[in-house]
Every structure is written in structure tokens, then in C-alpha cells.
Write a protein that holds these residues in place. Structure first.
Motif, short mmCIF file in Angstrom:
data_model
loop_
_atom_site.label_atom_id
_atom_site.label_comp_id
_atom_site.label_asym_id
_atom_site.label_seq_id
_atom_site.Cartn_x
_atom_site.Cartn_y
_atom_site.Cartn_z
N HIS A 44 0.84 -1.20 0.00
CA HIS A 44 0.00 0.00 0.00
C HIS A 44 0.88 1.26 0.00
N LYS A 45 1.90 1.26 0.84
CA LYS A 45 2.80 2.42 0.90
C LYS A 45 3.51 2.62 -0.43
N ARG A 46 3.91 1.53 -1.07
CA ARG A 46 4.61 1.63 -2.35
C ARG A 46 3.69 2.19 -3.44
N VAL A 47 2.45 1.70 -3.47
CA VAL A 47 1.50 2.16 -4.49
C VAL A 47 1.20 3.65 -4.31
N VAL A 48 0.93 4.06 -3.08
CA VAL A 48 0.60 5.47 -2.82
C VAL A 48 1.79 6.37 -3.14
N ASN A 49 2.99 5.95 -2.75
CA ASN A 49 4.19 6.76 -3.00
C ASN A 49 4.51 6.87 -4.48
N HIS A 62 -11.24 3.16 -3.02
CA HIS A 62 -10.65 3.46 -1.73
C HIS A 62 -9.48 2.49 -1.48
N LEU A 63 -8.29 3.02 -1.38
CA LEU A 63 -7.11 2.20 -1.12
C LEU A 63 -6.97 2.00 0.38
N VAL A 64 -7.02 0.74 0.82
CA VAL A 64 -6.86 0.41 2.23
C VAL A 64 -5.83 -0.71 2.34
N SER A 65 -5.47 -1.05 3.58
CA SER A 65 -4.42 -2.06 3.74
C SER A 65 -4.64 -2.88 5.00
N ILE A 66 -4.10 -4.09 4.96
CA ILE A 66 -4.02 -4.96 6.13
C ILE A 66 -2.63 -5.58 6.16
N PRO A 67 -2.14 -6.00 7.31
CA PRO A 67 -0.78 -6.57 7.39
C PRO A 67 -0.69 -7.92 6.69
N ARG A 245 -8.41 1.86 -22.80
CA ARG A 245 -9.30 2.97 -22.44
C ARG A 245 -8.65 4.33 -22.75
N GLY A 246 -7.42 4.30 -23.27
CA GLY A 246 -6.70 5.54 -23.53
C GLY A 246 -6.24 6.23 -22.25
N GLN A 247 -6.06 5.43 -21.17
CA GLN A 247 -5.71 5.99 -19.86
C GLN A 247 -4.40 5.39 -19.35
N ASN A 248 -3.95 5.91 -18.21
CA ASN A 248 -2.75 5.39 -17.56
C ASN A 248 -3.13 4.26 -16.61
N SER A 249 -2.25 3.27 -16.51
CA SER A 249 -2.49 2.18 -15.55
C SER A 249 -2.15 2.67 -14.15
N ALA A 250 -2.71 2.04 -13.15
CA ALA A 250 -2.50 2.42 -11.75
C ALA A 250 -2.13 1.19 -10.94
N GLY A 251 -1.44 1.43 -9.81
CA GLY A 251 -1.07 0.34 -8.93
C GLY A 251 0.40 -0.03 -8.99
N HIS A 252 1.23 0.82 -9.60
CA HIS A 252 2.66 0.52 -9.72
C HIS A 252 3.37 0.65 -8.38
N PHE A 253 4.43 -0.15 -8.20
CA PHE A 253 5.25 -0.10 -7.00
C PHE A 253 6.38 0.92 -7.12
#
Length: 456
Positions: A44-49, A62-67, A245-253
Motif C-alpha cells: 500500500h505504501k509503495r502504491v501510494v508513493n 478506496h485504497l486500504v491495507s491490512i498486514p 481505455r486511452g488511460q494510464n495504468s495504476a497500482g505501480h510499486f
């Protein structure tokens, strides 16, 4: 009843997060769903950063996280250890998260979509009486192999713990990729202990799958007709790509280096060798340097993705004088906007580790391949590319050293780019993949059927 609220949970690896995030974006943008996307705390920290725009996903994801059960400093490339930690900690944490979401004001979770490799989440959802779907981010051929584990054991091809006493090649069906028993998806991941743990997890996931209402796959019926024929319960909804979709992908580390697109603009059409090995591949120093020298020897412009952790140890060293010698025609980046790169007219071919995301991204861009698989499902994807679709070439390793030499690299680059048949077949495959996801195509219809089921 409001719009459905999906809880999506990927396996904690880059190649799993990206396609499930794209699927989530499709549900949000096209169908108005709400998605709670559950990464591990570490990822989660990597994706957000890595997000250039922090509100890139808008209000509906909504981006959430669990250990994940490991301490922050522990090695997450040890997949056996990671799998044990996940199973020990995450089921309880996921249940608590769903309870918290459902207690709050707003829409309750109406469906859990989980990566097949996190099959335990299906059991959690079933226990909580929530509809559920499994998502398979790789080829249907690999999943068909997994479904055939009992037959492989009964026929003596593998032992009950997934190991094998002899190496042999198998075809599950005509027009499916060749698979080596020593390269089964569980047989080339870490040491023998890890391999046995991964195999046990896969067998458990086969059982968890009984609780799924849907089994969705990031592939298409035209790309893998034989595999889908073997396992009709697998529903193709891909290729799921932001570029469609002509858009950027999301979720990269890692943060993408978009400046490389400007560099590509300056290169001749169909001239650049794009080199990228995904998020897991690691080279020793000898092979890393030989690859560098091979790219130099090719005498062609190249764009090479060099992750900070791509070599064994703490750092990597290029051959003496390499950077200076290739400065005029070589571009090196830490992470690239790959779908946009592959769709750029200056790209001539894709030197790839053959991860499934990279495979379908290359296919969907009409780009021929040079194949350098590392582990897991990548050898069978290489077989698809080279043996079934015939849009790429394999590298041969030196018999004495076991490395892919600079001369072999130059030889295969030249052979691939001097034969227009590879590009012609790649363009045919591109059209086939595009027809599946366009409105009225097989994958598009399957996705719409899933959406209608959720809304019912």
C-alpha cells in the motif's frame, strides 16, 4: 439498493496488483461501482508513493491495507515464507476490515473479488454470506495446469508434493504451450522448501475455488481457445489494459519515468529494442553485464528498464565505459509506463521476461518478442509466444557457462527484426486481442454479464 460495492484483494505482487486494479477501474468508470482495494500494508505504501497524482483514482476506489504477517524488513521475495505469513494473519484481518466497512455509514460490501492465489478470501466471504468471485491474472493455460494437478499425480508425472523425479515435456492439449515438469509454475520458485509450500497453497486454492460464484480470467478466448476449451468454467474478460481505455495504468510499486516517451518521440519508427524484466527478475553481475554488452553490440537504439534491485547484492555495475559508449542511442530508466511505451511507433520489439501482463501488453500493441523467462508461469508464456502464436524467439544459453551471451543477444535481435513475418503475425494477434475487448466482443460480453449479475 445503490450501486454495488466491491472489495478487491490481489496477491501482493506487482503482476497481480496491476490487472486487478485495472479491473476495478473498469467497474468504477464504466459501471459506477464503488471499490475498496485491499493491498498489504507494505505494498500500500509503495502504491501510494508511486502515484504521480495522489487523487488519480478519484473517489470511487478506496485504497486500504491490512498486514501480511511479515515485519517491514523481512524478505518478500521468499514466496514460501510470505505465503505462510499471509495465511496465518490475513484471513482474520480481512474479516475485521469487512466488518468495519459494513458498520460504517454508506454502502456495505456486496461482492468480494479476490485473486485466485488468495483463495482463502473466498472462504471468508462465504462465511460472511457475501457473493464472491475469483480473479486469475495470468493465462488460462496455467490455471488449466493447476486444475489438472490430481491427474498429474495419478499419472505419475508429479508426486503428491508437486515434485518430479524426471524432466519431461507435456502438452495438456493441442495448440497449448509446451510445459516442462521442471518448469511447472510451482517448480521454479525459490528452493525446494518454498516450492512445496507454494504447491500446498495452490492445492488449497483449488479447494477454496468451490466457494466462488465466478472465475474471471485476464485473457481472451481467441488467444487461448484450447485452454478455455479444457476449462470452460474459466471466464475470459481480458486483456484488461488501461491503454484500451486511452488511460494510464495504476497500482505501480515504482514511479514511472514518463520522460522516456519524449526520448522515444525522437527515435526512428520501429527502431527501438525495449527491454524490461518485470518486478521479480534478478540477474547476477556476469549475466547483467553480458546483457548490457549484447544491447551495445546490437548497434540499435534501446530503452532498458533497470530496477534498483535487478541484480544480486546491493548494487549493479555496468561494463567499463558502457554508459559513455551507448549514450547516444541507449536510454535507461528505473520503471517505465510500459503500455504507452509498447504502443509507441518507435518500438521494434520487446525483450521480455514473459510475465503475463507484459505478454498481453506486447500482444495488444502488435510487437514481436525476444523471450527471457525467469520463473513461475513465464516459461509457458514463452511457449505461447514462440511455439503457438509464433511472434517471438527464444534465447539459447551457453552450454558451459549457462548464460545468454552478448553474441546470442545480437543474433536473435537481428533475426527477429530482419524477418517481417514476425511483425505481420504480431499485428494479426493484436487485432484478435482487440476484437475480444471491443463492444460486443467475447470478453466484453462476459464482463457485462458479470456486472449484470452483481446488479441483480
Amino acid at each position: 439498493m445503490g450501486n454495488p460495492h466491491i472489495l478487491a484483494i490481489p496477491y501482493p505482487a506487482q503482476g497481480h496488483v496491476l490487472p486487478l486494479m485495472e479491473f476495478s477501474q473498469r467497474l468504477v468508470i464504466k459501471h459506477g461501482f464503488m471499490v475498496t482495494f485491499v493491498n498489504t500494508e507494505y505494498n500500500h505504501k509503495r502504491v501510494v508513493n508511486a502515484m504521480a497524482e495522489k487523487n488519480h483514482l478519484g473517489d470511487q476506489i478506496h485504497l486500504v491495507s491490512i498486514p501480511d504477517g511479515l515485519d517491514p524488513w523481512e524478505d518478500r521475495t521468499d514466496l514460501g515464507k510470505l505465503s505462510e505469513a499471509i495465511f496465518r494473519v490475513m484471513p482474520r484481518k480481512l474479516e475485521e476490515l469487512i466488518e468495519d466497512v459494513n458498520r460504517s455509514e454508506g454502502d456495505h460490501i456486496t461482492c468480494v473479488v479476490t485473486d485466485f492465489s488468495m483463495g482463502w478470501a473466498l472462504e471468508v466471504a462465504e462465511k460472511m454470506k457475501i457473493p464472491r468471485a475469483a480473479f486469475w491474472p495470468a493465462s488460462s493455460a496455467t490455471l488449466a495446469l493447476i486444475f489438472n494437478i490430481p491427474k498429474l499425480i495419478d499419472s505419475g508425472i508429479i508426486n503428491s508434493d508437486g515434485t518430479t523425479t524426471k524432466s519431461q515435456l507435456i502438452h495438456l492439449a493441442p495448440n497449448m504451450p509446451t510445459m516442462s515438469t521442471t518448469n511447472f509454475v510451482w517448480s521454479c520458485v525459490g528452493d525446494l522448501t518454498s516450492q512445496k509450500i507454494i504447491f500446498e497453497v495452490i492445492v488449497k486454492n483449488n479447494n477454496y475455488l468451490k466457494a466462488a460464484d465466478w472465475l474471471l480470467c485476464n485473457s481472451s478466448s481467441d488467444l487461448e481457445p484450447a485452454a478455455f476449451g479444457m476449462a470452460p468454467e474459466i471466464i475470459p474478460i481480458g486483456p484488461l489494459l488501461a491503454s484500451n481505455r486511452g488511460q494510464n495504468s495504476a497500482g505501480h510499486f515504482w514511479q514511472e519515468d514518463t520522460a522516456c516517451l519524449e526520448w522515444l518521440d525522437q527515435q526512428p519508427r520501429r527502431s527501438v529494442v525495449y527491454v524490461a524484466f518485470g518486478s521479480f527478475t534478478v540477474f547476477d553481475q556476469t549475466q547483467f553485464q553480458e546483457l548490457a554488452l549484447g544491447l551495445e553490440l546490437s548497434n540499435r537504439p534501446f530503452l532498458w528498464v533497470v530496477r534498483p534491485d535487478i541484480t544480486q547484492g546491493t548494487s549493479y555495475a555496468y561494463p567499463a565505459g558502457f554508459l559513455e559508449r551507448v549514450a547516444g542511442r541507449g536510454r535507461l530508466v528505473g520503471w517505465a509506463p510500459q503500455q504507452k511505451v509498447l504502443g509507441h511507433p518507435s518500438i521494434a520489439c520487446f525483450l521480455s521476461h514473459c510475465g503475463w501482463n507484459s505478454t498481453i501488453e506486447g500482444v495488444s500493441s502488435g510487437v514481436p518478442f525476444l523471450c527471457w523467462p525467469y520463473f513461475a508461469d513465464q516459461p509457458s508464456n514463452e511457449s505461447y509466444i514462440c511455439d503457438v502464436w509464433k511472434v517471438g524467439l527464444k534465447f539459447n544459453r551457453d552450454e558451459r557457462s549457462g548464460i545468454v551471451t552478448q553474441g546470442e543477444i545480437k543474433k536473435k535481435v537481428d533475426k527477429l527484426l530482419c524477418d517481417e513475418n514476425f511483425k505481420a503475425r504480431a499485428l494479426d494477434l493484436q487485432e484478435m486481442a482487440a476484437n475480444n475487448v471491443k463492444e460486443g466482443g467475447c470478453s466484453d460480453k462476459n464482463l457485462n454479464n458479470f456486472v449484470e449479475w452483481l446488479k441483480a
